[in-house]
Design an enzyme around this catalytic site. Sequence first.
Site, PDB file in Angstrom:
ATOM      1  N   SER A   1      72.481  56.616  37.472  1.00  0.00           N
ATOM      2  CA  SER A   1      71.945  56.522  38.819  1.00  0.00           C
ATOM      3  C   SER A   1      71.296  55.148  39.024  1.00  0.00           C
ATOM      4  CB  SER A   1      70.967  57.671  39.069  1.00  0.00           C
ATOM      5  OG  SER A   1      70.701  57.815  40.447  1.00  0.00           O
TER       6      SER A   1
ATOM      7  N   GLU B   1      79.924  63.370  45.334  1.00  0.00           N
ATOM      8  CA  GLU B   1      78.640  62.649  45.380  1.00  0.00           C
ATOM      9  C   GLU B   1      78.547  61.758  46.614  1.00  0.00           C
ATOM     10  OE1 GLU B   1      76.661  60.920  42.026  1.00  0.00           O
ATOM     11  OE2 GLU B   1      78.279  61.555  40.697  1.00  0.00           O
TER      12      GLU B   1
ATOM     13  N   HIS C   1      75.777  64.895  40.460  1.00  0.00           N
ATOM     14  CA  HIS C   1      75.234  63.594  40.079  1.00  0.00           C
ATOM     15  C   HIS C   1      74.750  63.622  38.627  1.00  0.00           C
ATOM     16  CE1 HIS C   1      73.424  59.730  41.031  1.00  0.00           C
ATOM     17  NE2 HIS C   1      72.224  60.140  40.671  1.00  0.00           N
TER      18      HIS C   1
END
Length: 335
Positions: A148, A245, A275
Amino acid sequence: MSLQSRFICWWLRRRFLPVTRRPIDVARTRVNTQKRVWLPPVPAGWQLREQYRDVDVPLRGEWLVREGGAPRTILYLHGGGYYFCSPRTHRAITYGLATRADADVFSLDYRLAPEHPFPAALDDALAAYRRLLADGVRADSLVIAGDSAGGGLALATLVALRDAGGALPAGALLYSPWTDLAVTGASIRENDGRDPMFCGDVFARVAAMYLGDANQTRATDPYVSPLYADYRGLPPLYMLAGSTETLLDDTRRVAQRARAAGVQVECNIARGLPHIWPIYAPFMPEARRSLDDSARFVQRVTTVDTTARAQKAASSSHAPQSPQSPQSSESSISS
C-alpha cells in the site's frame, strides 16, 4: 476465491469500508488498529529483535533474524496510508517472507503523518537502506518490499537511490502499492463500490495529510508519487493487486511504464482479492501462495551473501532475544 477470502471480503465490507467514508480520526484509527492486530508467533529457529528506541535510528523497527543468519535480507516498509500501522501490524507478511525466502527481514518504523509529512518517511527509508549497506549487507543480496503506502514508499526509495547514484537493491516487492497521490487512476471511480475495503474518495483525504502544507502540485512529485518517475535502470519488480481494488490502476500503470523503460516486471492481478491480501496469511490460502511466489522472486533476483550471514550471526548471538508474541508477464490469479 476460497471461502476464507470470501469471508474476509465480507468482514471488510461490513467493518472497514464504512469507516473510510467518514472523516479521518488519526488517533482513533491508530488505537483501534493496535487493539485488533493479530500477532503471529515467532517462527522456530528465528529471533525477533525489537529496536524502538530513539537511539536505534535509522534502524528503528524490528528484525526477524534466522539463527545463524540468513544469506539475504529484506527491508520492509509497512502500509497504512502513511499515518497508521507499524512493523508489528505487518508481522504476518514479514514473518511469512522471512521463513519462505530464507531472508533476515528488517521492518522499518518510519515517521508517520500528519506529525511528520513528506519527506520524513522517504528520508527514513533511505537512511535505513544506507545503514544496512554500511553495516555490511550487500545490495545484490537485498530486496526492498512494501504494501500500500509502504509499496509506494519502496518504489520512491528505489527512484531516489537511482537518482543519487547509489547502489540499488536486487529487486522490489510491491503489494497493492499506492503510487499516485494525485489520485488520477480510473479504478478509483470504476471500482468504487466493488472494493470491499476502501471507498474511492478516501485517498485524496489521506494524501493531504502526507503532503502537509505543500502545494497540491507536489502530489505528482516522483518522490511522493512514483507513478510519475522515470523507471530506467531500476531493478526487477514483483507487483500484485486485486482486480476490484480502487487502487488497481496504481499497480497497472506502474507495471506498464516500468516495462516500457526496460524494467523486468512480474505483475499479478488477482480476481476479487482484497487490498494487500498477503497480510491474511496464514488464514487465507491465496495469501500463502502469494508469499510463496514472492519468496521465489526474492531468491531468484538475489545473490547469496555468506559474509553478511556470518556477520549477522555474530551480532545476533550477543543481542537479547525478544519474547515470542502470542499466538515477467501480467497474469490473473483465480480460484
